[in-house]
Design a protein around this motif. Structure first.
Motif, PDB file in Angstrom:
ATOM      1  N   GLY A  64       0.819  -1.204   0.000  1.00  0.00           N
ATOM      2  CA  GLY A  64       0.000   0.000   0.000  1.00  0.00           C
ATOM      3  C   GLY A  64       0.852   1.253   0.000  1.00  0.00           C
ATOM      4  N   SER A  65       0.399   2.236   0.749  1.00  0.00           N
ATOM      5  CA  SER A  65       1.056   3.544   0.753  1.00  0.00           C
ATOM      6  C   SER A  65       2.340   3.570   1.576  1.00  0.00           C
ATOM      7  CB  SER A  65       0.087   4.594   1.288  1.00  0.00           C
ATOM      8  OG  SER A  65      -0.328   4.244   2.600  1.00  0.00           O
ATOM      9  N   SER A  66       2.607   2.520   2.354  1.00  0.00           N
ATOM     10  CA  SER A  66       3.835   2.475   3.153  1.00  0.00           C
ATOM     11  C   SER A  66       4.293   1.023   3.281  1.00  0.00           C
ATOM     12  CB  SER A  66       3.587   3.071   4.547  1.00  0.00           C
ATOM     13  OG  SER A  66       2.778   2.195   5.315  1.00  0.00           O
ATOM     14  N   ASP A  67       5.422   0.812   3.963  1.00  0.00           N
ATOM     15  CA  ASP A  67       5.937  -0.548   4.179  1.00  0.00           C
ATOM     16  C   ASP A  67       5.120  -1.327   5.192  1.00  0.00           C
ATOM     17  OD1 ASP A  67       7.931  -0.204   2.335  1.00  0.00           O
ATOM     18  OD2 ASP A  67       9.464   0.348   3.814  1.00  0.00           O
ATOM     19  N   THR A  68       4.159  -0.680   5.843  1.00  0.00           N
ATOM     20  CA  THR A  68       3.344  -1.360   6.858  1.00  0.00           C
ATOM     21  C   THR A  68       1.866  -1.351   6.492  1.00  0.00           C
ATOM     22  OG1 THR A  68       3.121   0.678   8.138  1.00  0.00           O
ATOM     23  CG2 THR A  68       4.968  -0.793   8.706  1.00  0.00           C
ATOM     24  N   ASN A  69       1.561  -1.193   5.212  1.00  0.00           N
ATOM     25  CA  ASN A  69       0.178  -1.135   4.771  1.00  0.00           C
ATOM     26  C   ASN A  69       0.060  -1.921   3.466  1.00  0.00           C
ATOM     27  OD1 ASN A  69      -2.086   0.353   3.120  1.00  0.00           O
ATOM     28  ND2 ASN A  69      -2.466   0.724   5.288  1.00  0.00           N
ATOM     29  N   PHE A  70      -1.026  -2.706   3.331  1.00  0.00           N
ATOM     30  CA  PHE A  70      -1.181  -3.494   2.115  1.00  0.00           C
ATOM     31  C   PHE A  70      -2.651  -3.775   1.827  1.00  0.00           C
ATOM     32  CE2 PHE A  70      -1.185  -6.687   5.393  1.00  0.00           C
ATOM     33  CZ  PHE A  70      -1.992  -7.711   4.921  1.00  0.00           C
ATOM     34  N   SER A  71      -2.895  -4.348   0.642  1.00  0.00           N
ATOM     35  CA  SER A  71      -4.214  -4.829   0.238  1.00  0.00           C
ATOM     36  C   SER A  71      -4.138  -6.338   0.070  1.00  0.00           C
ATOM     37  CB  SER A  71      -4.646  -4.202  -1.086  1.00  0.00           C
ATOM     38  OG  SER A  71      -4.812  -2.822  -0.957  1.00  0.00           O
ATOM     39  N   PHE A  72      -5.231  -7.004   0.402  1.00  0.00           N
ATOM     40  CA  PHE A  72      -5.356  -8.455   0.267  1.00  0.00           C
ATOM     41  C   PHE A  72      -6.252  -8.735  -0.932  1.00  0.00           C
ATOM     42  CE2 PHE A  72      -8.079 -12.150   0.983  1.00  0.00           C
ATOM     43  CZ  PHE A  72      -7.149 -13.153   1.212  1.00  0.00           C
ATOM     44  N   LEU A  73      -5.837  -9.647  -1.807  1.00  0.00           N
ATOM     45  CA  LEU A  73      -6.648  -9.997  -2.968  1.00  0.00           C
ATOM     46  C   LEU A  73      -6.702 -11.508  -3.144  1.00  0.00           C
ATOM     47  CD1 LEU A  73      -8.270  -9.237  -5.518  1.00  0.00           C
ATOM     48  CD2 LEU A  73      -6.080  -9.036  -6.723  1.00  0.00           C
ATOM     49  N   LEU A  74      -7.907 -12.038  -3.096  1.00  0.00           N
ATOM     50  CA  LEU A  74      -8.186 -13.436  -3.431  1.00  0.00           C
ATOM     51  C   LEU A  74      -9.072 -13.382  -4.668  1.00  0.00           C
ATOM     52  CD1 LEU A  74      -8.390 -16.504  -3.037  1.00  0.00           C
ATOM     53  CD2 LEU A  74     -10.184 -16.088  -1.352  1.00  0.00           C
ATOM     54  N   LYS A  75      -8.498 -13.763  -5.814  1.00  0.00           N
ATOM     55  CA  LYS A  75      -9.242 -13.675  -7.074  1.00  0.00           C
ATOM     56  C   LYS A  75     -10.050 -14.943  -7.301  1.00  0.00           C
ATOM     57  CE  LYS A  75      -7.588 -11.564 -10.556  1.00  0.00           C
ATOM     58  NZ  LYS A  75      -6.858 -11.223 -11.781  1.00  0.00           N
ATOM     59  N   ASN A  76     -11.226 -14.749  -7.891  1.00  0.00           N
ATOM     60  CA  ASN A  76     -12.054 -15.853  -8.371  1.00  0.00           C
ATOM     61  C   ASN A  76     -12.376 -16.895  -7.299  1.00  0.00           C
ATOM     62  OD1 ASN A  76     -12.161 -14.861 -11.078  1.00  0.00           O
ATOM     63  ND2 ASN A  76     -10.076 -15.587 -11.368  1.00  0.00           N
ATOM     64  N   LEU A  77     -12.860 -16.435  -6.145  1.00  0.00           N
ATOM     65  CA  LEU A  77     -13.284 -17.375  -5.109  1.00  0.00           C
ATOM     66  C   LEU A  77     -14.497 -18.145  -5.614  1.00  0.00           C
ATOM     67  CD1 LEU A  77     -13.210 -18.566  -2.248  1.00  0.00           C
ATOM     68  CD2 LEU A  77     -14.653 -16.658  -1.514  1.00  0.00           C
ATOM     69  N   ILE A  78     -14.360 -19.459  -5.627  1.00  0.00           N
ATOM     70  CA  ILE A  78     -15.451 -20.337  -6.055  1.00  0.00           C
ATOM     71  C   ILE A  78     -15.693 -21.337  -4.933  1.00  0.00           C
ATOM     72  CG2 ILE A  78     -16.224 -22.042  -7.745  1.00  0.00           C
ATOM     73  CD1 ILE A  78     -14.370 -20.658  -9.778  1.00  0.00           C
ATOM     74  N   LEU A  79     -16.910 -21.390  -4.450  1.00  0.00           N
ATOM     75  CA  LEU A  79     -17.255 -22.350  -3.410  1.00  0.00           C
ATOM     76  C   LEU A  79     -17.550 -23.690  -4.065  1.00  0.00           C
ATOM     77  CD1 LEU A  79     -19.589 -20.140  -1.204  1.00  0.00           C
ATOM     78  CD2 LEU A  79     -17.119 -20.459  -1.034  1.00  0.00           C
ATOM     79  N   PRO A  81     -15.459 -25.786  -5.841  1.00  0.00           N
ATOM     80  CA  PRO A  81     -15.033 -25.795  -7.247  1.00  0.00           C
ATOM     81  C   PRO A  81     -14.965 -27.214  -7.806  1.00  0.00           C
ATOM     82  CG  PRO A  81     -13.159 -25.418  -5.816  1.00  0.00           C
ATOM     83  CD  PRO A  81     -14.389 -25.409  -4.944  1.00  0.00           C
ATOM     84  N   GLY A  82     -15.269 -27.347  -9.084  1.00  0.00           N
ATOM     85  CA  GLY A  82     -15.193 -28.652  -9.744  1.00  0.00           C
ATOM     86  C   GLY A  82     -16.408 -29.526  -9.517  1.00  0.00           C
ATOM     87  N   ALA A  83     -17.334 -29.117  -8.677  1.00  0.00           N
ATOM     88  CA  ALA A  83     -18.527 -29.920  -8.406  1.00  0.00           C
ATOM     89  C   ALA A  83     -19.715 -29.337  -9.168  1.00  0.00           C
ATOM     90  CB  ALA A  83     -18.819 -29.936  -6.916  1.00  0.00           C
ATOM     91  N   ASP A  84     -20.784 -30.133  -9.270  1.00  0.00           N
ATOM     92  CA  ASP A  84     -21.994 -29.660  -9.940  1.00  0.00           C
ATOM     93  C   ASP A  84     -22.596 -28.460  -9.219  1.00  0.00           C
ATOM     94  OD1 ASP A  84     -21.795 -31.576 -11.889  1.00  0.00           O
ATOM     95  OD2 ASP A  84     -23.113 -32.997 -10.871  1.00  0.00           O
ATOM     96  N   GLY A  85     -22.447 -28.416  -7.905  1.00  0.00           N
ATOM     97  CA  GLY A  85     -23.026 -27.328  -7.121  1.00  0.00           C
ATOM     98  C   GLY A  85     -22.058 -26.190  -6.856  1.00  0.00           C
ATOM     99  N   ALA A  86     -21.087 -25.987  -7.737  1.00  0.00           N
ATOM    100  CA  ALA A  86     -20.102 -24.924  -7.537  1.00  0.00           C
ATOM    101  C   ALA A  86     -20.791 -23.562  -7.545  1.00  0.00           C
ATOM    102  CB  ALA A  86     -19.031 -24.979  -8.618  1.00  0.00           C
ATOM    103  N   MET A  87     -20.327 -22.675  -6.642  1.00  0.00           N
ATOM    104  CA  MET A  87     -20.884 -21.322  -6.555  1.00  0.00           C
ATOM    105  C   MET A  87     -19.764 -20.309  -6.747  1.00  0.00           C
ATOM    106  SD  MET A  87     -23.647 -21.384  -3.454  1.00  0.00           S
ATOM    107  CE  MET A  87     -22.509 -21.920  -2.210  1.00  0.00           C
ATOM    108  N   PRO A  88     -19.679 -19.691  -7.919  1.00  0.00           N
ATOM    109  CA  PRO A  88     -18.667 -18.654  -8.136  1.00  0.00           C
ATOM    110  C   PRO A  88     -19.037 -17.390  -7.359  1.00  0.00           C
ATOM    111  CG  PRO A  88     -19.705 -19.334 -10.219  1.00  0.00           C
ATOM    112  CD  PRO A  88     -20.456 -19.961  -9.123  1.00  0.00           C
ATOM    113  N   ILE A  89     -18.166 -16.960  -6.460  1.00  0.00           N
ATOM    114  CA  ILE A  89     -18.422 -15.764  -5.646  1.00  0.00           C
ATOM    115  C   ILE A  89     -17.827 -14.532  -6.306  1.00  0.00           C
ATOM    116  CG2 ILE A  89     -18.066 -14.674  -3.407  1.00  0.00           C
ATOM    117  CD1 ILE A  89     -19.989 -17.025  -3.277  1.00  0.00           C
ATOM    118  N   GLY A  90     -16.518 -14.515  -6.532  1.00  0.00           N
ATOM    119  CA  GLY A  90     -15.871 -13.372  -7.171  1.00  0.00           C
ATOM    120  C   GLY A  90     -14.567 -13.001  -6.503  1.00  0.00           C
ATOM    121  N   HIS A  91     -14.130 -11.756  -6.731  1.00  0.00           N
ATOM    122  CA  HIS A  91     -12.870 -11.266  -6.180  1.00  0.00           C
ATOM    123  C   HIS A  91     -13.096 -10.696  -4.777  1.00  0.00           C
ATOM    124  CE1 HIS A  91     -11.139 -11.876 -10.039  1.00  0.00           C
ATOM    125  NE2 HIS A  91     -11.504 -10.732 -10.591  1.00  0.00           N
ATOM    126  N   ILE A  92     -12.305 -11.172  -3.817  1.00  0.00           N
ATOM    127  CA  ILE A  92     -12.305 -10.623  -2.456  1.00  0.00           C
ATOM    128  C   ILE A  92     -11.103  -9.690  -2.379  1.00  0.00           C
ATOM    129  CG2 ILE A  92     -12.218 -11.129   0.004  1.00  0.00           C
ATOM    130  CD1 ILE A  92     -14.640 -12.391  -1.391  1.00  0.00           C
TER     131      ILE A  92
END
Length: 179
Positions: A64-79, A81-92
């Motif tokens: 982020g803006s300093s050495d002690t600040n950041f952003s967390f990104l989990l892309k394409n969270l899918i509950l 995954p690979g199963a018939d009942g998969a639920m694509p959530i999105g980017h966290i």
């Protein structure tokens, strides 16, 4: 006179044997970057038994803006995954997280927010309208409550993420990965 020159030459040579380098130069840990690892998720829907599943994923800790600040990104969270009942959530994506130094190479972080907006993912094969994130934004216009905590030790990270969708489901995510 020759003997004095020999002693002087020996002294100069021996002094060069006792020079050293600072330990701080090579051991500095950069906690930011992409970590690949295992995502363990437990989905609990209202009145049902918890559903656990696991997948290989990666998360990004973006400086982020300093050495002690950041952003967390989990892309394409899918509950489930690979199963018939998969639920694509999105980017966290959670911004403005403070990094706390515990000791050299070891950090902790926590962030609690009440208004996360989840964006549609971009994984191939999933239609933009198939992601639940934007729909959740309609159901929860004030945003979704999320708790994030984790540790970084050297090039390893562990992250716990809890998403609570009142009257719908709870999503508990645990990630362990290496940079």
């Amino acid at each position: 006179m020759k003997r004095n020159l020999v002693y002087l030459l020996m002294l100069v040579c021996s002094v060069t044997l006792f020079t050293g380098c600072s330990d701080d130069d090579d051991d500095k840990v950069n906690p930011f970057g992409t970590y690949a690892g295992t995502l363990d998720v437990v989905l609990t829907t209202l009145g049902d038994e918890p559903i656990p599943f696991q997948s290989s994923e990666s998360v990004q800790l973006i400086k982020g803006s300093s050495d002690t600040n950041f952003s967390f990104l989990l892309k394409n969270l899918i509950l489930n995954p690979g199963a018939d009942g998969a639920m694509p959530i999105g980017h966290i994506n959670i911004d403005n997280i403070d990094l706390v130094l515990v000791k050299d190479g070891e950090y902790t972080f926590t962030k609690k927010i009440s208004n996360l907006t989840i964006a549609a993912g971009d994984k191939a094969g999933i239609d933009k309208d198939g992601w639940m994130g934007p729909t959740l934004g309609v159901l929860y216009p004030a945003g979704i409550p999320v708790e994030l905590e984790g540790t970084i030790k050297g090039n390893k990270v562990t992250v716990n993420l809890k998403i609570v969708l009142e009257d719908m489901m709870d999503i508990a995510v645990k990630f362990a990965g290496t940079k």
